[in-house]
Every structure is written in C-alpha cells, then in structure tokens.
Design a protein around this motif. Sequence first.
Motif, mmCIF file in Angstrom:
data_model
loop_
_atom_site.group_PDB
_atom_site.id
_atom_site.type_symbol
_atom_site.label_atom_id
_atom_site.label_comp_id
_atom_site.label_asym_id
_atom_site.label_seq_id
_atom_site.Cartn_x
_atom_site.Cartn_y
_atom_site.Cartn_z
ATOM 1 N N THR A 1 -25.498 -2.528 -20.711
ATOM 2 C CA THR A 1 -24.257 -2.853 -21.413
ATOM 3 C C THR A 1 -24.159 -2.006 -22.675
ATOM 4 O OG1 THR A 1 -25.279 -4.625 -22.708
ATOM 5 C CG2 THR A 1 -24.337 -5.245 -20.569
ATOM 6 N N ARG B 1 -28.555 -4.304 -15.535
ATOM 7 C CA ARG B 1 -27.143 -3.990 -15.800
ATOM 8 C C ARG B 1 -27.019 -3.549 -17.259
ATOM 9 N NH1 ARG B 1 -27.305 -9.072 -13.603
ATOM 10 N NH2 ARG B 1 -26.641 -9.222 -11.449
ATOM 11 N N ASP C 1 -27.152 -10.252 -20.617
ATOM 12 C CA ASP C 1 -26.996 -10.389 -22.067
ATOM 13 C C ASP C 1 -28.270 -9.953 -22.781
ATOM 14 O OD1 ASP C 1 -24.490 -11.449 -21.659
ATOM 15 O OD2 ASP C 1 -25.127 -13.534 -21.875
#
Length: 128
Positions: free
Chosen positions: A95, A93, A112
């Motif tokens: 970011t 994912r 993160d």
Amino acid sequence: MAHPLIRIGAPLAVGAIAAVGAIVGATLSRERQRLELEPTARPLAVEGWWSSDASSSLAHAHPAVLIVDADTAQLVDSWDRRTRSRVAHPVVRRTPEWPAAGLLVVDAATGDLLTVVGARGDAGMPAI
C-alpha cells in the motif's frame, strides 16, 4: 434382604459418579492437549505483541500478521495467533502508506500497516 430404595439408588449413584468422572477426565485430557501444542519449528524473524499469546486489543483485532521487507515487498515471515503457526496462504499487498525501508508488520487479511520495525530484533511500537 436389601431395602428396595438401595436396590434402585445404588446403581443410579454409581452411574452418576462414573459419568462425572468421565466428564472430568475428558476435560482434563482436552486441557492437557491444548497446553502441549508444539512450539514453532523455527523462531519468528522478529518478536512482539503480534507473536505473543497474551491478550491485547491489537492482537485480537489483528490475529494474523505478515512480516514484510519494505525494500522489496517480499514476505519475511508470518504468524497466526489463532492457530499458533504460520499463515497458511500469505499474500503481500503493498500500500502507499508503507515506508521505503525496514521490516513491516502488516495485517494478513487487510494489508493494514501495524508496526514498522527498524531492524531485525528491534521490538518496534505500534504505528497507531
């Protein structure tokens, strides 16, 4: 003729000793199996706190990580400390906080950014 207490006590003592032996044997067997876990089939792309078995607050907070190429957002490798194997179904994912280049160590569950590794083999430091 044996004393009545010996007739009762001897079988109980033998049974208790056998039970303790079985418990100790089972415990040692489980410990031996835990220590005989297979090493990884191939080395990780990069090594660091995320691939060690040593205790650290970062490793416990992020037990499963993905190693991602920042340029292409492609998965390079993964590691799950709980199972001591690759992450079962990794999902990358991207970011906005990700840099444009380098290898990234990313939490597998949240995405993160944990560490930016300059090049393969460079240990990198936590980005905290």
